[in-house]
Every structure is written in structure tokens, then in C-alpha cells.
Scaffold this motif. Structure first.
Motif, mmCIF file in Angstrom:
data_model
loop_
_atom_site.group_PDB
_atom_site.id
_atom_site.type_symbol
_atom_site.label_atom_id
_atom_site.label_comp_id
_atom_site.label_asym_id
_atom_site.label_seq_id
_atom_site.Cartn_x
_atom_site.Cartn_y
_atom_site.Cartn_z
ATOM 1 N N MET A 278 -33.824 -147.846 -49.353
ATOM 2 C CA MET A 278 -33.580 -149.099 -50.063
ATOM 3 C C MET A 278 -34.670 -150.132 -49.740
ATOM 4 O O MET A 278 -34.991 -150.995 -50.558
ATOM 5 C CB MET A 278 -32.203 -149.644 -49.673
ATOM 6 N N LEU B 36 -28.714 -142.624 -52.672
ATOM 7 C CA LEU B 36 -29.025 -143.842 -51.917
ATOM 8 C C LEU B 36 -28.112 -143.967 -50.697
ATOM 9 O O LEU B 36 -28.554 -144.376 -49.615
ATOM 10 C CB LEU B 36 -28.865 -145.065 -52.818
ATOM 11 N N LEU B 37 -26.846 -143.581 -50.856
ATOM 12 C CA LEU B 37 -25.902 -143.678 -49.734
ATOM 13 C C LEU B 37 -26.248 -142.677 -48.629
ATOM 14 O O LEU B 37 -25.977 -142.926 -47.459
ATOM 15 C CB LEU B 37 -24.470 -143.440 -50.232
ATOM 16 N N PRO C 58 -30.050 -144.484 -46.865
ATOM 17 C CA PRO C 58 -30.069 -145.945 -47.062
ATOM 18 C C PRO C 58 -31.403 -146.610 -46.734
ATOM 19 O O PRO C 58 -31.720 -147.656 -47.290
ATOM 20 C CB PRO C 58 -28.967 -146.443 -46.132
ATOM 21 N N LYS C 59 -32.193 -145.993 -45.831
ATOM 22 C CA LYS C 59 -33.448 -146.687 -45.462
ATOM 23 C C LYS C 59 -34.427 -146.742 -46.635
ATOM 24 O O LYS C 59 -35.337 -147.570 -46.662
ATOM 25 C CB LYS C 59 -34.087 -146.050 -44.231
#
Lengths: 134, 375
Positions: B109, B102-103, B106-107
Motif C-alpha cells: 500500500m 492487498l490484505l 499490506p506493505k
């Protein structure tokens, strides 16, 4: 109560729209922050490294620029050097002079001694000994 | 002889009615699906057996049933009604979750956020069908596809619906392989399913991993303080994992603690489905709305990914939107499998896990928002 009437009566539209907007904006902000996190950390690391160079510790030797400045003013520093080496006597070896300069934390002792020789402040006294210019 | 008849009249065989038989069949089906089909066995086995245990007929007043004060099951059920088990499950879940993917992306998310729209659509549907707002909010959270979150919110807003809502949530989580793929295929073209995500790989630093749970808990819990019991423990579990200084605690949270909570959660939720309180027209409606919620959530994620593709240069495989629901890791696995059916060389799993973990955060925020709306 059923249908649209029930939704209106219980404020359903507002809850649904507000809820959806809140969760979307919350996760968008979190997403934006974590997308910039590595850039912020890299910037902080870079700043930290730069800061280390700008503010040296007290035990570190004086930077070359400062030493150069002193060397260009040998005449004013000469008396200081001479006073610190009086216990060596009128003639001394460059090795002893180097040890005194190191003990006194004079910057760049090798370079300073060479400059003193080249400028004629240190004159040969024979048999590998040197003395200060009269 | 009288003693024998009295004994027989107190046995389950004498007290049983059609509702017990129906629920026993449901329980046996769950156990069968868990063992034979291996559909989410960690959930369906304890729930299925709990349904069987909870539907053994007994003489009321003996202090045996889950709804009778001072019974053993009643004490175990306290963990459900108080929201204790869901919090503990989230602690373990946090300790198991790796946010690296996820890091890096990030998009993705945003897909986790979009999939929560199913919750709000179901909220409107439930209100329209005549449910009271608190009941409607509890039913709507099924769309988050997160069992513990559904139980947590229902325990706070509509405790009388815990049984049907928990069973519906866990059933649909177990049925992901049947529910999600048709929706994914229906809403995407073959070309879209073939999209390969750009491999923008970078090494995530330890500092990032350490900062994420701290930033996450502050940002999310400030936004929806009612989600503290879930997200507080979730991010704490993750911080224990990434800190590297409490490996023993992180290991215990992600194994023994979450396993214990899952056992008691499943067993007691299953046992709470006693035929006389479970088999009602409301339960049927809740099941129907749960299916709608889950389907809309899946569709919202897929459609939002397609919408993002209209504006972004790096195209997103729209299948990933389906992993925005928080059924970890079932929906991510399904997205990967559907992607691989079209292109065996397309590895979507890590991308899907990024959506999945943001879905967990999103559904917990939604639970907090709905709870605060109802206060």
C-alpha cells in the motif's frame, strides 16, 4: 506571476509537502491496521473460545473438579442423598438409585454411586438390592 | 433560392472552421485507437465519439450544444459537473475490486501512496507556469492516473478545464503501454526486475474482507472528508461485494450501473471539447503537465520501492511501484508484462493489483486533500 515566485505566492510548497505527508501517513496507518487485522481477529477468536470454557451455560453439567470436591466430602453429602431416596424404600437397586440421582441433577451419578459403594455408605442387601449404611 | 442559401448557411459544412476539423481528427484518432489498437476501448470509444459529436458545427442558440442551457447534452453533462458520474463509477469500481491481494501484502500500500507524489510535483509545476491554485490542483490530479477522480476534482475547482483535463487523464491512461515501460526500465536494473516476490500466501478470512471497507471508509474519510463522494461509494460497493447478502445489488453496481455511468461520462466529456473552448494554449500546457504528472507518479512509485528495499529483508520488485498509480488494471498489467519479459516465470500481477487498488484509494484521498486546501 511565474516560477518560484508564483509557488511562494500561492503557498505551493506548504500545500505540496503537507499533502504528500497526509496521504503517506494516512495510507501507512491503513496499511498497518490491515497488516494487524488478521492477528486481532485471531486473538478475538481465541479469547471467545477460552471464554466459552470459562463460563459454561446453566444446563451444562458441573465440571469434574467440582464433582471431585463433592466426592471427597461424601459424609456431608450422604444425608442429602439418603433424603432424596426415601421413597425408594429401605432397599433398592442401583438402577433406581441412578435414576433418582439423574432426576436430581447430582453430578457424575455413576462415579458418585461407585464412591458411595467403595466408602461403605451403600451396603448390599441381597438379591442385587442395596441399602444405606445405618 | 433564398431559403436554400439560408439552409446551407446553417449547415455544419458552412459553419465549420479549422478548430472543428482539428477536433474531429482528434475524435477519429481516439475511435481508431480504441477499435484498431484496443487502447482502453471502454474509455476511448465513448470519448472519441463524444469529441466528434461535440464538434459538429451548429448554429448557436438552437439549444443543441453541451454548454447551452436546456439542451439534451447539457442535461447529460450535469452528471459530470456535479460529480455524479465519478461517484457512480467509484461505486461500480468498489463492487469490482478484490482487496484480498492487498490484505495479504499490506506493505504494498505504501507504493500506492508514493506514486501520489507525482500529483504534488505537478501542483508545483502548474503553479510555476502561471496557473491559478484551483486550476493547478485540478491539473495535478492527472498524476493520480484516475479519470473519474480528475473529473470530480476539476468539476469542483475549475469546471472550465474539465474538457482538457479529462481528455488528458484518459489519454494517458490509454497510453500506459507506451509511457510506463520506458520509465520502469530506465529506473531499474535487470537484477531488480528479476526479483521474485516472496509467496507469503495466506487465506484472507471473510471477516477481514468485511472489516476492510468499514475501516477504510472511516480512516480515509475522517482524514480527508472531501473524498467522501468517491471513497464512500467505493467502499460501499466493495462491502456489497464481500457481504454476500446483496449479490444482486453488487452485480448491478459492477455491471449495468458502472457501464451506464461510463457511457455518459465518456460521451459528454468528449462532447465538452468543442474546438472553440478546447483549442487554447492552456490545453496544450495541461497536456504537457499531464504527461509530466503521469511520468513522475510512475517514477515515484518505482524509486520508493527501491528505497524500501534498502531497509527490508523481503525485497520488493521495484517494477511494482509503477502500479501505484490508480489506472486499474492497465498499469498492473503493464508491470506484469515488463516483469515477464525479463523472467517469464515471474508472476507479478497479483502483487501489482495490490498496489493498483491502493493507488485508487490514494488518489481519491489526494483529491479530497487538494479540494480542502482550496476551500
Amino acid at each position: 506571476m511565474y516560477g518560484i515566485q508564483a509557488i511562494n505566492a500561492h503557498n505551493g510548497w506548504s500545500m505540496a509537502i503537507a499533502g504528500a505527508l497526509i496521504v503517506m501517513s494516512g495510507l501507512s496507518i491503513l496499511s498497518f491496521i490491515i497488516s494487524q487485522l488478521h492477528n486481532i481477529l485471531a486473538l478475538m477468536e481465541k479469547k471467545k473460545k477460552t471464554g466459552d470454557i470459562d463460563a459454561p451455560s446453566a444446563t451444562e453439567s458441573m465440571p469434574a473438579a467440582m464433582a471431585d470436591h463433592d466426592l471427597s466430602n461424601l459424609e456431608s453429602s450422604f444425608s442429602c442423598y439418603r433424603d432424596e431416596t426415601t421413597r425408594l424404600g429401605s432397599a433398592f437397586t442401583l438402577q433406581d438409585l441412578f435414576a433418582v440421582f439423574q432426576k436430581c441433577d447430582f453430578p457424575h451419578p455413576h462415579l458418585t454411586i461407585r464412591s458411595l459403594k467403595e466408602e461403605g455408605y451403600l451396603v448390599p442387601a441381597g438379591e442385587g438390592m442395596f441399602s444405606w449404611k445405618k | 433560392m433564398d431559403l436554400l442559401f439560408q439552409f446551407l448557411s446553417n449547415t455544419g459544412y458552412y459553419l465549420a472552421d479549422y478548430r472543428h476539423i482539428v477536433m474531429l481528427c482528434v475524435g477519429c484518432t481516439f475511435v481508431y485507437l480504441a477499435i484498431a489498437k484496443q487502447y482502453e476501448p471502454l474509455l476511448l470509444l465513448p470519448i472519441g465519439f463524444g469529441v466528434i459529436v461535440g464538434n459538429v458545427p451548429f448554429f448557436k442558440g438552437f439549444g443543441l450544444g453541451i454548454y447551452e442551457p436546456n439542451s439534451v447534452l447539457h442535461y447529460l453533462y450535469f452528471g459530470v459537473t456535479s460529480g455524479l458520474y465519478p461517484s457512480i463509477v467509484f461505486l461500480g469500481l468498489g463492487a469490482m475490486t478484490d482487496f484480498s491481494s492487498l490484505l495479504v501484502r499490506p506493505k504494498l500500500m505504501l507504493l500506492g501512496a508514493a506514486a501520489q507524489l507525482g500529483i504534488y510535483f505537478t501542483l508545483l509545476s502548474a503553479l510555476a507556469l502561471g496557473f491559478m491554485p484551483k486550476e493547478a490542483a485540478s491539473i495535478a490530479i492527472i498524476g493520480g492516473a484516475d479519470g473519474p477522480t480528475s473529473i470530480f476534482l476539476t468539476a469542483k475547482l475549475a469546471p472550465h478545464l474539465i474538457g482538457p483535463i479529462a481528455i488528458a487523464a484518459y489519454s494517458y491512461m490509454a497510453l500506459i503501454p507506451l509511457i510506463q515501460p520506458p520509465i520502469m526500465r530506465l529506473l531499474t536494473t535487470r537484477e531488480e526486475r528479476l526479483i521474485r516476490m516472496s509467496e507469503n500466501e495466506r487465506v484472507v478470512s471473510r471477516k477481514e474482507l468485511l472489516l476492510f471497507p468499514v475501516i477504510g471508509v472511516i480512516l480515509c474519510c475522517f482524514l480527508a472528508p472531501a473524498s467522501i463522494p468517491l471513497l464512500g461509494t467505493f467502499f460501499f460497493g466493495n462491502l456489497m461485494r464481500v457481504s454476500g447478502v446483496v449479490d444482486r445489488l453488487a452485480k448491478t453496481a459492477s455491471s449495468a450501473i458502472i457501464d451506464t455511468a461510463t457511457i455518459f461520462l465518456g460521451l459528454t466529456v468528449g462532447a465538452s471539447t468543442q474546438g472553440d473552448v478546447f483549442l487554447t494554449p492552456k490545453s496544450v500546457l495541461i497536456f504537457a503537465l499531464g504527461a509530466v504528472a503521469f511520468s513522475i507518479a510512475t517514477a515515484s512509485g518505482v524509486l520508493f520501492a527501491k528505497f524500501l528495499n534498502l531497509f527490508t529483508k523481503d525485497k520488493i520488485n521495484p517494477l511494482l511501484g509503477a502500479a501505484g498509480v490508480s489506472a486499474v488494471p492497465g498499469s498492473a498489467r503493464e508491470v506484469h508484462l515488463v516483469g515477464q519479459q525479463e523472467d517469464p516465470g515471474n508472476y507479478l500481477l497479483m502483487h501489482a493489483m495490490a498496489c493498483n487498488s491502493s493507488g485508487v484509494i490514494g488518489s481519491a484521498i489526494c483529491a479530497g486533500i487538494l479540494w480542502s486546501f482550496m476551500v
